[in-house]
Each structure stands twice: as structure tokens, then as C-alpha cells.
Enzyme design. Structure first.
Site, short mmCIF file in Angstrom:
data_model
loop_
_atom_site.label_atom_id
_atom_site.label_comp_id
_atom_site.label_asym_id
_atom_site.label_seq_id
_atom_site.Cartn_x
_atom_site.Cartn_y
_atom_site.Cartn_z
N ASP A 36 47.29 -39.77 64.60
CA ASP A 36 48.68 -39.09 64.59
C ASP A 36 48.97 -39.16 63.28
O ASP A 36 49.52 -38.16 62.58
CB ASP A 36 49.34 -39.43 65.73
CG ASP A 36 48.80 -39.24 67.13
OD1 ASP A 36 47.52 -38.61 67.35
OD2 ASP A 36 49.30 -40.14 68.08
N ASN B 46 54.44 -38.30 67.88
CA ASN B 46 54.08 -39.22 66.79
C ASN B 46 53.93 -38.17 65.45
O ASN B 46 54.50 -38.64 64.39
CB ASN B 46 52.66 -39.73 67.08
CG ASN B 46 53.04 -40.92 68.06
OD1 ASN B 46 54.04 -41.29 68.33
ND2 ASN B 46 51.65 -41.36 68.48
N GLY C 262 36.93 -43.54 60.93
CA GLY C 262 37.45 -44.96 61.10
C GLY C 262 38.27 -45.47 59.87
O GLY C 262 38.93 -44.58 59.30
#
Length: 353
Positions: A292, A74, A262
Site C-alpha cells: 500500500d 493506508n 518483492g
């Protein structure tokens, strides 16, 4: 690393004589800092992935969408999207899933020429199960081709011209040989490394025997040059009352530490004052893969030589591309939009949060 204005310092002058590597290539004896010219080599497992389409519980979904999923690939794919030369090193089964994975990663303009095809072990598989409280992931990767990777992978000639090698905490959890690979990569003292090393803690509880992850991941992370960790995973691993500053106290040695809180903000710690950039508001379709994407955006910003603020912004922009799709790899905004967002004033950027 950040100075008083949050800018990365000019690369230090390093000797460029070389030790020979396979294929006759020459490697630098010490990495420049921040990492500059050269490719980014991402090392780790990628699996075939199945997810309900449209997003629904596996209990009720009518069809499954096949894609690919792997933290390191990724990062490589998003780096390539951002114009950074990216290499992915791994192993796949000699099976249809393996061929599908190889084709998908190569289609993103990532160099997959060093990915080994294993005739005796399968390609790993994961199945996503979206739900109202988040997405559960079921792994079918025991005995996979990538679980047999070992320290010898680091002898690959593609590392000879790398500016940066990217690893995650997933790899040492896969097998003893995979852990030995990561241990070897981080064993060389920072001043003697031929390339910088970034490490995303990427804690996957299902992969670790109870009670082992916290110590191992902290030790590995503290030996890297650049570390990414989510505040929630740091709290789960090392203490529920941790804040971003507390994570830095636990991981004092990395040149750069990025703590992601977050969808709220991300904070970078370097030599100078910490730099915090709020995350822009994004409608979330599915969160897996966003970390990622953030790492790739931040690394691309760092490789461009920009300030830490700009690197954090590019991390948020790239993460948003993953949040808006059910797969791990979503389309970036066009280059003009990215540059416009990077150029916003602090107030204009904050207004997007």
C-alpha cells in the site's frame, strides 16, 4: 506513461464542462492523463488491528498493540504524508473500534467526512500473527459495516473534484454489493471517465471462494488506468512461470502497469519502454502494508508529473517506511532526504540495493 526517457507525458487536453453532482459541485466529463489537479479518493474497508508488541507469535506474545489496518486508508495516509490531498470513503461500525479507526485516519490529515457510521454492523477486526516464515493475518470482518458498501457510494460529491480514485481487489471479495461498487467504478470507458482509476490487485486468498479470484481480479484490473500487482501474487493467480513481461501480456489495457517483485525491484509498463528500478535494502520488521505504501508513493510521484523512474523510487522509499514498523503506517524520511534520494544517479541508487 513512459516515453523513451521514462518520463510521463504532458496531460492531454480534455473538455472540462461538467455533469452536476450532489452538493452543486461540477465534475469533469473526462479525466486528464496523467492525472493532475485534484484529490485522490480511496475507497474500501479499514479495520481495527491487533498485533503482538514486541513482535512475536500470538502463542507466546504477552501483549497486543491496537492500530488500524486497511489497504485503501493506508494509501490515503501515505498520500497525505507526501503532500497529496487524500479522501477516504468507507463505513465503520458505531462502536469504539470504529471511532478509533476514524480518529487515526483523520489524524494523518486524510478527509474522512464521507465515512458513514453504521449503527447496526460492527467495525471489522484483524489480528496479526508474526512468525519466522512471515506474518499470518486472521480476519474477523464478516458482516462488517464496510461489507454493506454498494455502488451508491460512488455518488458521493467528493468524487466530483477527484483526479484519481484508488480501489483494491480486497473490496470485491467482501460482498456482492462491494463487488458491484467496484464493477460500477470501472464500467465507464476510460475516455469518458471524470477521473483516472488505480487498482491494486491485492489478492487476499482467505477472502475468495476457491477458483474465483483469478478471473475476477484479472477482469477488473484490465479495466483500470493504473494497476499494481506483486509478481508473486500474479504467479499465484495466473501462472507460476510468469515474469513481469508476461503479466503485461495478461493485462495489456491499463495505461500503466506496475509489477512489484518483492524486495528486489519494481517495473512499470506504459506506452514506451518498460522502466525497472531496484528496491533499496531495508531491514524488515513486518511486511504487511508495504504494498500500500509503495502504491501511494508511486501515485504521488505520478501526480507530481515526474518520470516513471522517480515515481518508482518514491514508491520504494515509501514502502520502506512501512517495512520498518509493526503497524501499517510508518514515518517517512524528512522531505530533504526524500528529495536527495530521488535525485541520486542511477549508479548511486543501485548501490543502495
Amino acid at each position: 506513461m513512459a516515453g523513451d526517457d521514462g518520463a510521463a507525458p504532458a496531460a492531454a487536453s480534455r473538455p472540462t464542462g461538467g455533469r452536476p453532482v450532489a452538493g452543486g459541485a461540477e465534475s469533469r466529463t473526462a479525466a486528464s492523463w496523467p492525472p493532475a489537479d485534484g484529490s485522490v479518493v480511496c475507497v474500501g474497508e479499514t479495520m481495527a488491528a491487533l498485533a503482538p508488541e514486541p513482535p512475536a507469535s500470538l502463542d507466546t506474545g504477552e501483549s497486543l498493540r491496537l492500530s488500524v489496518a486497511g489497504a485503501e486508508s493506508n494509501v490515503a495516509m501515505y498520500l497525505a504524508d507526501l503532500g497529496v490531498s487524500a479522501v477516504w470513503l468507507s463505513a465503520l461500525g458505531d462502536d469504539p473500534f470504529g471511532r478509533r479507526v476514524r480518529t487515526a485516519v483523520a489524524a494523518a490529515n486524510v478527509d474522512v467526512s464521507g465515512v458513514r457510521s453504521d449503527p447496526h454492523r460492527p467495525t471489522g477486526l484483524l489480528v496479526k500473527d508474526p512468525g519466522p516464515t512471515g506474518t499470518r493475518v486472521h480476519y474477523y470482518r464478516r458482516g462488517s459495516a464496510a461489507s454493506a458498501l454498494g455502488p451508491e457510494l460512488l455518488d458521493d460529491p467528493r468524487l466530483g473534484s477527484a483526479a484519481l480514485v484508488h480501489l483494491t481487489g480486497v473490496t470485491p471479495a467482501l460482498s456482492a454489493s462491494c463487488r458491484a461498487l467496484v464493477e460500477r467504478a470501472l464500467a465507464t470507458p476510460r475516455a469518458d471517465r471524470a477521473h483516472a482509476i488505480s487498482f491494486d490487485v491485492n489478492h487476499r486468498p482467505a477472502l475468495w471462494p476457491d477458483g474465483t479470484a483469478a478471473t475476477v481480479l484479472r477482469d477488473l484490473a484490465d479495466r483500470a488506468d493504473i494497476v499494481f500487482v506483486g509478481l508473486d501474487e500474479a504467479q499465484h493467480l495466473w501462472g507460476a512461470d510468469l515474469d513481469a513481461g508476461g503479466v503485461r501480456e495478461l493485462l495489456p489495457r491499463p495505461r500503466l502497469l506496475v509489477v512489484k517483485d518483492g524486495g528486489r525491484e519494481a517495473t512499470a509498463f506504459g506506452d514506451g519502454p518498460e522502466v525497472t528500478v531496484p528496491a533499496p535494502h531495508t531491514e524488515v520488521v513486518e511486511p504487511v502494508g508495504a504494498g500500500d505504501a509503495f502504491a501511494a508513493g508511486f501515485l504521488a510521484g505520478l501526480l507530481r508529473g515526474g518520470a516513471l523512474t522517480s515515481a518508482l523510487r518514491l514508491g520504494h522509499i515509501t514502502a520502506g517506511s512501512a517495512l520498518r514498523v509493526t503497524g501499517d503506517h510508518g514515518p517517512l524520511p524528512d522531505a530533504a532526504t526524500v528529495e536527495r534520494l530521488l535525485g541520486l544517479t542511477e549508479g548511486a541508487w543501485a548501490a543502495r540495493a
